[in-house]
Scaffold this active site. Structure first.
Site, PDB file in Angstrom:
ATOM      1  N   HIS A  67       0.829  -1.196   0.000  1.00  0.00           N
ATOM      2  CA  HIS A  67       0.000   0.000   0.000  1.00  0.00           C
ATOM      3  C   HIS A  67       0.871   1.257   0.000  1.00  0.00           C
ATOM      4  CE1 HIS A  67      -3.475  -2.441   2.013  1.00  0.00           C
ATOM      5  NE2 HIS A  67      -3.412  -2.638   0.719  1.00  0.00           N
TER       6      HIS A  67
HETATM    7  C1  LIG Z   1      -0.020  -7.611  -4.685  1.00  0.00           C
HETATM    8  C2  LIG Z   1      -0.942  -6.457  -4.304  1.00  0.00           C
HETATM    9  C3  LIG Z   1      -2.103  -6.716  -3.619  1.00  0.00           C
HETATM   10  C4  LIG Z   1      -2.942  -5.676  -3.243  1.00  0.00           C
HETATM   11  N1  LIG Z   1      -4.111  -5.974  -2.601  1.00  0.00           N
HETATM   12  C5  LIG Z   1      -4.968  -4.983  -2.302  1.00  0.00           C
HETATM   13  C6  LIG Z   1      -6.218  -5.275  -1.687  1.00  0.00           C
HETATM   14  O1  LIG Z   1      -6.553  -6.428  -1.422  1.00  0.00           O
HETATM   15  N2  LIG Z   1      -7.036  -4.230  -1.389  1.00  0.00           N
HETATM   16  C7  LIG Z   1      -6.704  -2.937  -1.646  1.00  0.00           C
HETATM   17  O2  LIG Z   1      -7.496  -2.038  -1.341  1.00  0.00           O
HETATM   18  N3  LIG Z   1      -5.516  -2.638  -2.214  1.00  0.00           N
HETATM   19  C8  LIG Z   1      -4.658  -3.627  -2.568  1.00  0.00           C
HETATM   20  N4  LIG Z   1      -3.462  -3.322  -3.152  1.00  0.00           N
HETATM   21  C9  LIG Z   1      -3.122  -1.903  -3.357  1.00  0.00           C
HETATM   22  C10 LIG Z   1      -3.827  -1.330  -4.586  1.00  0.00           C
HETATM   23  O3  LIG Z   1      -3.655  -2.210  -5.677  1.00  0.00           O
HETATM   24  C11 LIG Z   1      -3.182   0.032  -4.892  1.00  0.00           C
HETATM   25  O4  LIG Z   1      -3.316   0.903  -3.777  1.00  0.00           O
HETATM   26  C12 LIG Z   1      -3.861   0.696  -6.081  1.00  0.00           C
HETATM   27  O5  LIG Z   1      -3.839  -0.157  -7.209  1.00  0.00           O
HETATM   28  C13 LIG Z   1      -3.122   1.972  -6.392  1.00  0.00           C
HETATM   29  O6  LIG Z   1      -3.661   2.525  -7.571  1.00  0.00           O
HETATM   30  P1  LIG Z   1      -2.800   3.484  -8.457  1.00  0.00           P
HETATM   31  O7  LIG Z   1      -3.696   3.947  -9.550  1.00  0.00           O
HETATM   32  O8  LIG Z   1      -2.154   4.500  -7.586  1.00  0.00           O
HETATM   33  O9  LIG Z   1      -1.598   2.606  -9.032  1.00  0.00           O
HETATM   34  P2  LIG Z   1      -1.657   1.278  -9.950  1.00  0.00           P
HETATM   35  O10 LIG Z   1      -2.936   0.513  -9.728  1.00  0.00           O
HETATM   36  O11 LIG Z   1      -0.357   0.613  -9.714  1.00  0.00           O
HETATM   37  O12 LIG Z   1      -1.719   1.844 -11.426  1.00  0.00           O
HETATM   38  C14 LIG Z   1      -0.565   2.376 -12.041  1.00  0.00           C
HETATM   39  C15 LIG Z   1      -0.768   2.145 -13.536  1.00  0.00           C
HETATM   40  O13 LIG Z   1       0.227   2.889 -14.241  1.00  0.00           O
HETATM   41  C16 LIG Z   1       0.736   2.059 -15.263  1.00  0.00           C
HETATM   42  N5  LIG Z   1       2.080   2.566 -15.582  1.00  0.00           N
HETATM   43  C17 LIG Z   1       3.193   2.507 -14.836  1.00  0.00           C
HETATM   44  N6  LIG Z   1       4.224   3.107 -15.454  1.00  0.00           N
HETATM   45  C18 LIG Z   1       3.730   3.587 -16.625  1.00  0.00           C
HETATM   46  C19 LIG Z   1       4.299   4.312 -17.707  1.00  0.00           C
HETATM   47  N7  LIG Z   1       5.582   4.692 -17.696  1.00  0.00           N
HETATM   48  N8  LIG Z   1       3.502   4.624 -18.734  1.00  0.00           N
HETATM   49  C20 LIG Z   1       2.196   4.264 -18.745  1.00  0.00           C
HETATM   50  N9  LIG Z   1       1.598   3.574 -17.738  1.00  0.00           N
HETATM   51  C21 LIG Z   1       2.365   3.244 -16.699  1.00  0.00           C
HETATM   52  C22 LIG Z   1       0.738   0.671 -14.670  1.00  0.00           C
HETATM   53  O14 LIG Z   1       0.771  -0.303 -15.678  1.00  0.00           O
HETATM   54  C23 LIG Z   1      -0.590   0.669 -13.914  1.00  0.00           C
HETATM   55  O15 LIG Z   1      -1.668   0.278 -14.727  1.00  0.00           O
HETATM   56  C24 LIG Z   1      -2.605  -4.342  -3.551  1.00  0.00           C
HETATM   57  C25 LIG Z   1      -1.431  -4.076  -4.258  1.00  0.00           C
HETATM   58  C26 LIG Z   1      -0.616  -5.124  -4.635  1.00  0.00           C
HETATM   59  C27 LIG Z   1       0.646  -4.814  -5.427  1.00  0.00           C
END
Ligand SMILES: Cc1cc2nc3c(=O)[nH]c(=O)nc-3n(C[C@H](O)[C@H](O)[C@H](O)COP(=O)(O)OP(=O)(O)OC[C@H]3O[C@@H](n4cnc5c(N)ncnc54)[C@H](O)[C@@H]3O)c2cc1C
Length: 206
Positions: free
Chosen positions: A143
């Protein structure tokens, strides 16, 4: 904390959870328990045949602060990430309170019928001992937040404002978990989705 018996699992197999306070004077919970009907070791990646049950103790609102740094001027290079877990003394103190509470729950009469032997902490004693065990076994709940945090722009670490626009850069918004000024007292996915929806509203002008 893991106990025999039940089957191998990971935290995705969660069958119950709880939010607790490490001390009664706190306003909001700072510990999250996840109960799984199986032995969870290293996120379920380390297999240990047999039955068991586990409580995963997660620290909410950690005070330890990590760092993300550029490795080089190459934008394609992976960043240097140092989470610095459990470097703040308060964090390890609250984790110790958490595992002790988890152990109390497993030792309660309700579990008498199914409880087996305590796997990793049966002989744990002093707080120093607990600290060493936690440091050797603790893992992440995935997280990470706050690397691009929202603020009023007065602090040099404020990256975006309430409109999600990056200070000092035209035409750039950030809409993900990185803008959380501090971590929510829960899992982060729902909050991240809300930030995404808010960004869409802001861009659409609604
Ligand atoms: C193994 C795991 C289990 C988890 N389990 C839970 C859970 O059970 N419950 C919960 O609430 N949270 C969970 N989380 C946390 C949750 O997934 C994250 O808090 C949430 O996904 C964050 O969202 P975000 O949009 O900030 O980042 P992300 O979901 O990581 O999205 C980032 C996106 O940017 C893209 N990206 C990266 N670099 C580039 C680039 N240079 N160009 C274009 N695109 C790019 C990636 O491909 C991705 O699609 C978990 C996380 C992990 C890793």
């Amino acid at each position: 904390m893991a106990q025999e018996p039940h089957r191998q699992t990971d935290l995705a197999d969660c069958r119950g959870g709880a939010f607790l306070k490490s001390s009664p004077d706190l306003e909001t919970p700072d510990l999250q328990f996840t109960f799984a009907p199986g032995i969870v070791i290293n996120h379920g990646k380390t297999m240990r045949p047999g039955h068991g049950m586990s409580i995963h103790v997660a620290l909410l609102k950690p005070r330890s602060r990590g760092a993300v740094k550029l490795a080089s001027a190459d934008p394609g290079a992976a960043p240097l990430i140092d989470p610095q877990y459990l470097t703040h003394a308060d964090d390890i103190r609250r984790m110790i309170a958490g595992v002790k509470r988890a152990r109390e729950i497993f030792r309660s009469a309700e579990f008498d019928r199914i409880r087996g032997k305590e796997l990793h902490s049966a002989d744990a004693g002093s707080d120093e001992d607990w600290q060493a065990r936690i440091r050797s076994r603790a893992d992440t709940l995935y997280h990470p937040v706050g690397t691009c945090r929202m603020g009023n722009g007065k602090d040099r670490f404020d990256v975006v404002g309430a409109d999600l626009k990056v200070y000092g850069v035209e035409g750039l918004r950030v809409a993900d978990a990185s803008v959380m000024p501090e971590i929510v007292s829960a899992n982060t996915n729902a909050g991240s989705m809300m930030i995404g929806w808010k960004a869409a509203d802001l861009i659409m002008g609604s």
